[in-house]
Design a protein around this motif. Structure first.
Motif, PDB file in Angstrom:
ATOM      1  N   GLY A   1      50.805  64.489  51.739  1.00  0.00           N
ATOM      2  CA  GLY A   1      49.829  63.439  51.510  1.00  0.00           C
ATOM      3  C   GLY A   1      50.437  62.384  50.609  1.00  0.00           C
ATOM      4  N   LYS A   2      49.722  61.267  50.435  1.00  0.00           N
ATOM      5  CA  LYS A   2      50.344  60.171  49.675  1.00  0.00           C
ATOM      6  C   LYS A   2      49.367  59.570  48.676  1.00  0.00           C
ATOM      7  N   HIS A   3      49.743  59.651  47.401  1.00  0.00           N
ATOM      8  CA  HIS A   3      49.081  58.922  46.331  1.00  0.00           C
ATOM      9  C   HIS A   3      49.971  57.725  46.007  1.00  0.00           C
ATOM     10  N   GLU A   4      49.364  56.573  45.766  1.00  0.00           N
ATOM     11  CA  GLU A   4      50.134  55.347  45.626  1.00  0.00           C
ATOM     12  C   GLU A   4      49.644  54.542  44.422  1.00  0.00           C
ATOM     13  N   MET A   5      50.538  53.791  43.823  1.00  0.00           N
ATOM     14  CA  MET A   5      50.181  52.887  42.729  1.00  0.00           C
ATOM     15  C   MET A   5      50.884  51.553  42.955  1.00  0.00           C
ATOM     16  N   VAL A   6      50.167  50.464  42.700  1.00  0.00           N
ATOM     17  CA  VAL A   6      50.694  49.115  42.860  1.00  0.00           C
ATOM     18  C   VAL A   6      50.655  48.411  41.513  1.00  0.00           C
ATOM     19  N   VAL A   7      51.768  47.794  41.124  1.00  0.00           N
ATOM     20  CA  VAL A   7      51.839  46.969  39.917  1.00  0.00           C
ATOM     21  C   VAL A   7      52.257  45.570  40.355  1.00  0.00           C
ATOM     22  N   ALA A   8      51.436  44.584  40.036  1.00  0.00           N
ATOM     23  CA  ALA A   8      51.698  43.216  40.482  1.00  0.00           C
ATOM     24  C   ALA A   8      52.868  42.612  39.716  1.00  0.00           C
ATOM     25  N   LEU A   9      53.830  42.058  40.449  1.00  0.00           N
ATOM     26  CA  LEU A   9      54.931  41.301  39.857  1.00  0.00           C
ATOM     27  C   LEU A   9      54.613  39.805  39.856  1.00  0.00           C
ATOM     28  N   GLU A  10      53.712  39.417  40.727  1.00  0.00           N
ATOM     29  CA  GLU A  10      53.140  38.076  40.812  1.00  0.00           C
ATOM     30  C   GLU A  10      51.693  38.276  41.242  1.00  0.00           C
ATOM     31  N   PRO A  11      50.841  37.235  41.238  1.00  0.00           N
ATOM     32  CA  PRO A  11      49.447  37.437  41.674  1.00  0.00           C
ATOM     33  C   PRO A  11      49.370  38.171  43.004  1.00  0.00           C
ATOM     34  N   PHE A  12      48.442  39.128  43.078  1.00  0.00           N
ATOM     35  CA  PHE A  12      48.373  40.041  44.220  1.00  0.00           C
ATOM     36  C   PHE A  12      46.907  40.238  44.606  1.00  0.00           C
ATOM     37  N   ALA A  13      46.611  40.117  45.906  1.00  0.00           N
ATOM     38  CA  ALA A  13      45.236  40.251  46.404  1.00  0.00           C
ATOM     39  C   ALA A  13      45.141  41.433  47.362  1.00  0.00           C
ATOM     40  N   ALA A  14      44.019  42.159  47.289  1.00  0.00           N
ATOM     41  CA  ALA A  14      43.817  43.332  48.138  1.00  0.00           C
ATOM     42  C   ALA A  14      42.341  43.646  48.245  1.00  0.00           C
ATOM     43  N   SER A  15      42.001  44.529  49.163  1.00  0.00           N
ATOM     44  CA  SER A  15      40.687  45.167  49.235  1.00  0.00           C
ATOM     45  C   SER A  15      40.925  46.664  49.154  1.00  0.00           C
ATOM     46  N   VAL A  16      40.203  47.340  48.233  1.00  0.00           N
ATOM     47  CA  VAL A  16      40.492  48.751  47.952  1.00  0.00           C
ATOM     48  C   VAL A  16      39.199  49.530  47.760  1.00  0.00           C
ATOM     49  N   GLY A  17      38.988  50.582  48.548  1.00  0.00           N
ATOM     50  CA  GLY A  17      37.828  51.442  48.380  1.00  0.00           C
ATOM     51  C   GLY A  17      36.531  50.741  48.743  1.00  0.00           C
ATOM     52  N   PHE A  18      35.463  51.501  48.811  1.00  0.00           N
ATOM     53  CA  PHE A  18      34.171  50.952  49.204  1.00  0.00           C
ATOM     54  C   PHE A  18      33.398  50.435  48.000  1.00  0.00           C
ATOM     55  N   ALA A  19      32.838  49.241  48.155  1.00  0.00           N
ATOM     56  CA  ALA A  19      32.043  48.596  47.112  1.00  0.00           C
ATOM     57  C   ALA A  19      30.675  49.262  47.012  1.00  0.00           C
ATOM     58  N   PRO A  20      29.909  48.974  45.944  1.00  0.00           N
ATOM     59  CA  PRO A  20      28.540  49.472  45.865  1.00  0.00           C
ATOM     60  C   PRO A  20      27.738  49.078  47.106  1.00  0.00           C
ATOM     61  N   ILE A  21      26.848  49.958  47.531  1.00  0.00           N
ATOM     62  CA  ILE A  21      26.085  49.747  48.772  1.00  0.00           C
ATOM     63  C   ILE A  21      25.376  48.396  48.778  1.00  0.00           C
ATOM     64  N   ALA A  22      24.743  48.044  47.666  1.00  0.00           N
ATOM     65  CA  ALA A  22      23.981  46.791  47.623  1.00  0.00           C
ATOM     66  C   ALA A  22      24.882  45.590  47.905  1.00  0.00           C
ATOM     67  N   ARG A  23      26.120  45.612  47.386  1.00  0.00           N
ATOM     68  CA  ARG A  23      27.047  44.507  47.640  1.00  0.00           C
ATOM     69  C   ARG A  23      27.470  44.479  49.102  1.00  0.00           C
ATOM     70  N   GLN A  24      27.719  45.648  49.670  1.00  0.00           N
ATOM     71  CA  GLN A  24      28.073  45.708  51.082  1.00  0.00           C
ATOM     72  C   GLN A  24      26.987  45.085  51.941  1.00  0.00           C
ATOM     73  N   ILE A  25      25.747  45.440  51.658  1.00  0.00           N
ATOM     74  CA  ILE A  25      24.633  44.935  52.463  1.00  0.00           C
ATOM     75  C   ILE A  25      24.517  43.427  52.336  1.00  0.00           C
ATOM     76  N   ARG A  26      24.611  42.893  51.100  1.00  0.00           N
ATOM     77  CA  ARG A  26      24.497  41.440  50.914  1.00  0.00           C
ATOM     78  C   ARG A  26      25.610  40.704  51.652  1.00  0.00           C
ATOM     79  N   ALA A  27      26.834  41.229  51.582  1.00  0.00           N
ATOM     80  CA  ALA A  27      27.950  40.567  52.265  1.00  0.00           C
ATOM     81  C   ALA A  27      27.780  40.598  53.780  1.00  0.00           C
ATOM     82  N   LEU A  28      27.372  41.740  54.316  1.00  0.00           N
ATOM     83  CA  LEU A  28      27.196  41.867  55.762  1.00  0.00           C
ATOM     84  C   LEU A  28      26.022  41.044  56.268  1.00  0.00           C
ATOM     85  N   ARG A  29      24.943  40.966  55.516  1.00  0.00           N
ATOM     86  CA  ARG A  29      23.766  40.205  55.928  1.00  0.00           C
ATOM     87  C   ARG A  29      24.063  38.707  56.026  1.00  0.00           C
TER      88      ARG A  29
END
Length: 494
Positions: free
Chosen positions: A163-191
Motif C-alpha cells: 500500500g502507499k502512504h504519501e506526503m507532499v511538501v510544496a517547493l513552490e505554490p501547489f494546488a490540489a483536491s484531497v479527501g472529502f469535504a464536509p457534507i454541507a459544503r459538498q451539497i452547496r457546491a453541487l447545487r
C-alpha cells in the motif's frame, strides 16, 4: 562513503515544459535531450524503476559481486572516470544492507529502501486517484500475477504488494483536491451546477436517496459497517466517476461561478473547472466538488493516507512515499482507469486534509490535523490558514524543518542553508544510522560525513543528489559559496 544518485526521469503529458528541465538538466542528457513534458524525477530503489548510482569498481562492493542492474555509465562523469560503472540502487543495497540501510531499517524491511522520493512538476491536472490499502495491494498484485498481466502493461494496476502512504511538501505554490469535504459544503457546491447529474449527487448526499443496484454493487465488503454518511458519499462519488457521457462540464461550471458564496465552495469550483478544462468530456471533474480544496505555499505540506482520493492540479513539490508504484485511477487521465479496485480502497468519510507533524524553523512550521477552518496543535503563533495548510507570513525566509507523517517508512527535511553556515537539523538524531538521500533543489551545498577511516566531502549543485549510507554517521550540510542552497533530506521515520 556518500554515493551519487542518478534519478529516473518520468515524462507524462501533465508535466512541466521547463521547470524540472532547468532544475535537473545541468549535464544530464536524459533530461535535456528527452522529448515531451517532464513530470517527475524519481530517486528510487523500486524493483521495477530503480535509480542508478555511478561507482568506482573498488567502492563499497567488489566488481565481481555486482548484480544484474549494472551497466557501463554513459554519463559525463562516467566517461571521465576509469572503472566507473552504473549500479542499480536495489542491487547495491543487497550487498551490504546493514551498512547502507542501518540496523533498524534492514531488520524491519530487509535489503530494501522503504521510501521513494520524487520531485514533481504539475502543469496540468493529473488523475483522480487513490492509493490502495495494504491488503488490497497484496490481493490485487497476486491476482494480476496469476492472470499473467505483465508488470509494465498499461492496464496493470498493482506493480508491487505494498500500500502507499504519501506526503507532499510544496517547493513552490501547489494546488490540489484531497479527501472529502464536509457534507454541507459538498451539497452547496453541487447545487450550484444546473444539470441532472450534480443535482442527483446532491440529492444522494442530502436525503440518502437509494442508488441503483449497479452503484451499490461497487461497494466493498467493509461497507456493511459503514455509517450512512460514508455510504452516501460513496454513492455520489461513484455516480460521477462511472458516468460515461459528456455533459459539457466546462460550460456548466462557468455558469455556476457566480452562484457560490463561501470561500471553500469557490475554491472547490475553481479546482473542478481547472480539471474540466483539461478533460472537458470527463464528468468525473464533478467529483472535485465533493473534495477539500488545498492551496499550499512554499514549505507547507499535506499527508495522504491510503484510500484518500486526491487530484494534483498545479505546482512544484517534493513527494515522498512508501516504496510503491501502485496507483488506482478513476478519471481525469489518459492512463488506465480501474474504478472497481479504486472503490475497494476508497475512504468515503468526509475528513479534513492531514498535515504532518513538523519540527523546526517557524518559517516552514506546520503541524497537527486540519479541522474545519483551524489547525489543531500548530507550532506557530499568529499564522494563517491557507486552504489546506497552516502558514507563517515569513514562509519565504531561510529555515529548516522536519516533516513526519507518523509512519515508519519515511520522513523529510526541507529548507535553506545560508552560505558558509552549517544546517541546524530540527532533530539531529534523524541524520544518523539511517539511509538518507540528499537532493539540492536550489543553489549549492557541501555535504560532509565522518566515519572510521576518514572524512568524505561532496559539493551538490542544483539537481544533484547523494545517497548517504547509515554507516557514514552524522551528516553535516554547509551552504556553499555566498548564496548557499535549498535541500531535501529524505530518511526513514524510525
Amino acid at each position: 562513503m556518500m554515493i551519487p544518485i542518478l534519478p529516473v526521469p518520468k515524462r507524462y503529458a501533465w508535466g512541466s515544459l521547463d521547470r524540472l528541465q532547468t532544475m535537473f538538466g545541468d549535464g544530464d542528457t536524459s533530461v535535456t535531450q528527452g522529448s515531451g513534458p517532464l513530470a517527475e524525477m524519481w530517486f528510487s530503489a523500486h524493483e521495477q524503476l530503480p535509480g542508478g548510482t555511478p561507482m568506482a569498481s573498488d567502492a563499497l562492493i567488489r566488481e565481481e559481486s555486482c548484480g544484474q542492474g549494472e551497466e557501463k555509465s554513459r554519463s559525463a562523469e562516467g566517461d571521465r572516470n576509469i572503472g566507473v560503472r552504473r549500479v542499480a540502487l536495489p542491487d547495491l543495497l543487497k550487498q551490504n544492507p546493514e551498512g547502507l540501510l542501518g540496523r533498524v531499517a534492514s531488520r524491519q524491511w530487509g535489503p530494501m529502501l522503504p521510501y521513494l522520493l520524487k520531485v514533481i512538476a504539475v502543469r496540468e491536472p493529473l488523475s483522480l486517484q487513490v492509493h490502495p490499502l495494504d491488503f488490497e495491494a497484496r490481493r490485487g498484485f497476486h491476482r494480476e500475477e496469476d492472470a499473467g498481466v505483465p508488470l509494465q502493461a498499461p492496464d496493470r494496476s498493482f506493480r508491487d504488494t505494498r500500500g502507499k502512504h504519501e506526503m507532499v511538501v510544496a517547493l513552490e505554490p501547489f494546488a490540489a483536491s484531497v479527501g472529502f469535504a464536509p457534507i454541507a459544503r459538498q451539497i452547496r457546491a453541487l447545487r450550484s451546477v444546473t444539470h441532472p447529474l450534480p443535482q442527483r449527487m446532491a440529492d444522494i448526499l442530502e436525503s440518502g436517496e437509494p442508488s441503483t443496484p449497479r452503484i451499490d454493487a461497487m461497494m466493498p465488503e467493509s461497507a456493511r459497517v459503514w455509517s450512512q454518511t460514508a455510504r452516501r458519499v460513496f454513492r455520489a462519488f461513484a455516480l460521477a466517476a462511472s458516468y460515461g457521457g459528456d455533459i459539457g462540464t466546462v460550460g456548466l461550471l462557468d455558469a455556476a461561478a457566480g452562484c457560490v458564496e463561501g470561500n471553500a465552495e469557490r475554491l472547490m469550483l475553481s479546482n473542478a473547472m481547472r480539471a474540466a478544462q483539461s478533460f472537458p468530456a470527463d464528468a468525473s471533474a464533478l467529483c472535485l466538488l465533493m473534495m477539500n480544496p488545498v492551496r499550499l505555499r512554499k514549505g507547507e505540506s499535506i499527508s495522504i493516507a491510503p484510500g484518500t482520493p486526491h487530484v494534483y492540479l498545479h505546482g512544484l513539490a517534493a513527494e515522498i512515499m512508501t516504496n510503491s508504484d501502485n496507483v488506482l485511477r478513476a478519471g481525469l487521465t489518459v492512463k488506465y482507469r480501474d474504478l472497481p479496485n479504486l472503490l475497494r480502497s476508497l475512504n468515503a468519510m468526509p475528513t479534513p486534509p492531514a498535515a504532518p507533524y513538523v519540527v523546526g524553523d517557524r518559517a516552514f512550521g506546520i503541524a497537527g490535523r486540519l479541522g474545519g477552518d483551524r489547525v489543531v496543535g500548530g507550532l506557530l503563533g499568529g499564522g494563517r490558514v491557507v486552504g489546506g495548510g497552516y502558514a507563517d507570513e515569513g514562509v519565504e525566509r531561510a529555515g529548516m524543518a522536519l516533516y513526519h507523517p507518523c509512519v515508519d517508512e519515511f520522513s523529510l527535511i526541507y529548507g535553506h542553508v545560508d552560505g558558509g553556515r552549517v544546517a541546524e537539523w530540527p532533530l539531529p538524531m534523524l541524520a544518523q544510522d539511517r539511509p538518507r538521500i540528499v537532493v539540492c533543489v536550489k543553489g549549492a551545498v557541501q555535504c560532509r560525513t565522518e566515519r572510521p577511516g576518514g572524512i568524505t566531502d561532496a559539493v551538490l549543485t542544483c539537481g544533484k543528489a547523494m545517497f548517504v549510507p547509515a554507516s557514514d554517521g552524522l551528516l553535516r550540510v554547509v551552504g556553499y559559496e555566498k548564496t548557499g542552497g535549498d535541500i531535501l533530506l529524505a530518511s526513514t521515520g524510525i
